[in-house]
Design a protein around this motif. Structure first.
Motif, short mmCIF file in Angstrom:
data_model
loop_
_atom_site.label_atom_id
_atom_site.label_comp_id
_atom_site.label_asym_id
_atom_site.label_seq_id
_atom_site.Cartn_x
_atom_site.Cartn_y
_atom_site.Cartn_z
N GLY A 124 0.81 -1.22 0.00
CA GLY A 124 0.00 0.00 0.00
C GLY A 124 0.84 1.26 0.00
O GLY A 124 1.90 1.33 -0.62
N LEU A 125 0.33 2.26 0.69
CA LEU A 125 1.02 3.54 0.82
C LEU A 125 1.50 3.70 2.26
O LEU A 125 0.78 3.39 3.20
CB LEU A 125 0.07 4.69 0.49
N SER A 126 2.72 4.16 2.40
CA SER A 126 3.22 4.43 3.75
C SER A 126 3.02 5.91 4.05
O SER A 126 2.97 6.73 3.13
CB SER A 126 4.69 4.08 3.85
N VAL A 127 2.90 6.22 5.32
CA VAL A 127 2.83 7.63 5.71
C VAL A 127 4.05 7.94 6.57
O VAL A 127 4.54 7.09 7.31
CB VAL A 127 1.54 7.98 6.50
N GLY A 128 4.53 9.14 6.45
CA GLY A 128 5.67 9.59 7.24
C GLY A 128 5.51 11.06 7.57
O GLY A 128 4.83 11.80 6.85
N TRP A 129 6.08 11.47 8.66
CA TRP A 129 5.98 12.86 9.13
C TRP A 129 7.32 13.52 8.85
O TRP A 129 8.36 13.08 9.36
CB TRP A 129 5.65 12.86 10.62
N HIS A 130 7.33 14.55 8.00
CA HIS A 130 8.59 15.15 7.58
C HIS A 130 8.45 16.66 7.63
O HIS A 130 7.70 17.26 6.85
CB HIS A 130 8.92 14.69 6.14
N ARG B 295 4.36 7.79 0.63
CA ARG B 295 5.34 7.16 -0.26
C ARG B 295 4.91 5.72 -0.50
O ARG B 295 4.26 5.12 0.35
CB ARG B 295 6.73 7.18 0.36
N PRO B 296 5.29 5.15 -1.64
CA PRO B 296 4.91 3.75 -1.87
C PRO B 296 5.54 2.83 -0.82
O PRO B 296 6.72 2.96 -0.51
CB PRO B 296 5.49 3.45 -3.26
N PRO C 191 3.86 15.66 19.80
CA PRO C 191 3.43 16.53 18.68
C PRO C 191 4.54 17.45 18.17
O PRO C 191 4.45 17.95 17.05
CB PRO C 191 2.30 17.36 19.31
N GLY C 192 5.60 17.64 18.94
CA GLY C 192 6.68 18.53 18.51
C GLY C 192 7.69 17.87 17.58
O GLY C 192 8.64 18.52 17.14
N LEU C 193 7.51 16.58 17.29
CA LEU C 193 8.48 15.89 16.43
C LEU C 193 8.47 16.48 15.02
O LEU C 193 7.41 16.86 14.50
CB LEU C 193 8.16 14.40 16.36
N GLN C 194 9.65 16.52 14.41
CA GLN C 194 9.76 17.03 13.04
C GLN C 194 9.79 15.90 12.01
O GLN C 194 9.34 16.07 10.89
CB GLN C 194 11.03 17.87 12.90
N ARG C 195 10.36 14.77 12.39
CA ARG C 195 10.47 13.66 11.44
C ARG C 195 10.14 12.34 12.14
O ARG C 195 10.69 12.05 13.21
CB ARG C 195 11.87 13.58 10.82
N ILE C 196 9.27 11.57 11.52
CA ILE C 196 8.91 10.25 12.06
C ILE C 196 8.88 9.28 10.87
O ILE C 196 8.20 9.53 9.87
CB ILE C 196 7.52 10.24 12.74
N THR C 197 9.62 8.19 10.99
CA THR C 197 9.55 7.16 9.95
C THR C 197 9.35 5.80 10.63
O THR C 197 9.73 5.60 11.78
CB THR C 197 10.84 7.09 9.11
N ALA C 198 8.74 4.90 9.89
CA ALA C 198 8.56 3.52 10.37
C ALA C 198 8.94 2.58 9.23
O ALA C 198 8.50 2.78 8.10
CB ALA C 198 7.12 3.29 10.80
N ARG C 199 9.76 1.62 9.54
CA ARG C 199 10.17 0.66 8.51
C ARG C 199 10.01 -0.76 9.02
O ARG C 199 9.95 -1.00 10.23
CB ARG C 199 11.64 0.91 8.11
#
Lengths: 312, 43
Positions: A148-154, A161-162, A197-205
């Motif tokens: 599917g589609l992944s979500v990330g906070w940037h 992103r795919p 909520p103050g995070l600037q970047r969040i990724t999950a892999r």
């Protein structure tokens, strides 16, 4: 962990996560009622119910909430978790609690971020990676999440992103070691953003092989294993400590089903004590007794590892 | 005949490029510094 009152805890699902949750609770001396998805209404006399079956969980969670029964969901399906997050008003109206994503990732990852947060003055990046699967339903979810589609906070924006893209070599505690990890359709960034909520970047892999990625958009070629052989979780937090950039990495090497079951069990105990206010929450948020839940998980056999690197 | 020669030439060039790339990347080793240490959550 504080003992729960006399009210019993129910579990929906007889699979790996459900049985590990039941085992953890019974080891701690608590009574547990287990039902299948078809017979879930038998749990209407419980005060807290752990949903440990395959997705979706949102509809059944709404049913329990309507009865005033609190719910701990181990689901990690992105759409399903988003649906549960929309139940805030209904949960408050029925004075019930929903804890969404109380498993390994999300779940334990939120507890670890809450714990690691104290080592920083401020944090601005969280990157999680998970290796392995629990039971067959978890393996199916892993398969589907790579298509599917992944979500990330940037930098304050949600990026789509795919899934299956963004390869990164992630190091997990031994014996898992280094694994290629990819973006996947996970609710982790959404829940982590609620934690901080103050995070600037969040990724999950998630770790995946070439075959996983190649066949992600096809039906599973063969039935999944009864349980993943090995599993691991890695949480990397970046921020400022003593005025300088600092990175902390904490990991766990254990079966994903065991991590999920232990986290779900201790979360259910925390909810049963009545210390959690009504509404929809996820692990790591300040309204939950995260330190108690993490302590309980460690006492139930989950070992934490910290990555200690050098400047070379 | 000319087409076959061109195909063989393309394959051999691709093979040489792949060989050079493989040789250049052989020297890279996984990080040897650092490791995992068991920790207990501190209140």
């Amino acid at each position: 962990m504080t003992s729960a009152p006399t009210s019993s805890i129910g579990i929906v699902g007889h699979g790996i996560v459900g049985s590990r949750t039941a085992l953890t609770l019974q080891t701690l001396g608590h009574s547990v009622k287990v039902a299948s998805l078809r017979t879930a209404t038998e749990l209407f006399d419980c005060s807290v119910v752990v949903l440990a079956h395959g997705a979706p969980h949102a509809a059944l969670a709404s049913t329990f909430i309507a009865q005033g029964i609190s719910v701990v969901s181990t689901g990690d399906n992105l759409e399903d978790v988003m649906s549960m997050l929309d139940s805030q008003e209904r949960a408050e109206a029925r004075n019930a609690v929903i804890v969404a994503g109380a498993s390994c990732s999300p779940g334990m990852s939120g507890l670890l971020v809450s714990h690691m947060r104290r080592a920083f003055e401020s944090i601005d990046e969280v990157h999680t990676a998970v290796h392995g699967t629990g039971g067959p339903m978890c393996a199916r979810q892993h398969h589907d999440s790579l298509a599917g589609l992944s979500v990330g906070w940037h930098d304050g924006e949600w990026l789509q992103r795919p899934a299956g893209s963004g390869r990164e070599l992630c190091w997990f505690p031994d014996p898992v070691g280094a694994r290629d990890c990819y973006r996947f359709a996970s609710p982790e960034p959404v829940l982590m953003q609620r934690v901080e909520p103050g995070l600037q970047r969040i990724t999950a892999r998630v770790s995946a092989t070439r075959r996983d990625r190649l066949t992600a958009r096809l039906p599973m070629l063969r039935r999944p294993h009864a349980e993943g052989l090995e599993g691991a979780l890695r949480v990397e937090v970046r921020g400022v400590r003593n005025g300088r950039r600092h990175v902390e990495i904490v990991g766990i090497a254990n079966k994903v089903g065991s991590i999920s079951g232990v986290v779900a069990a201790h979360t259910a105990l925390a909810v049963a004590t009545g210390v959690v206010p009504a509404g929809v929450h996820n692990l790591g948020q300040a309204v939950l007794p995260n330190a108690d839940i993490l302590d309980g998980a460690v006492n139930s056999g989950i070992t934490l590892h910290q990555f200690v690197g050098t400047d070379q | 005949m000319k087409f076959i020669r061109q195909v063989l030439l393309a394959i051999s060039i691709a093979g040489m490029v792949a060989g050079v790339l493989r040789r250049r990347t052989k020297g890279v080793v996984a990080p040897q510094q650092g490791g995992w240490r068991e920790v207990t959550p501190q209140r």
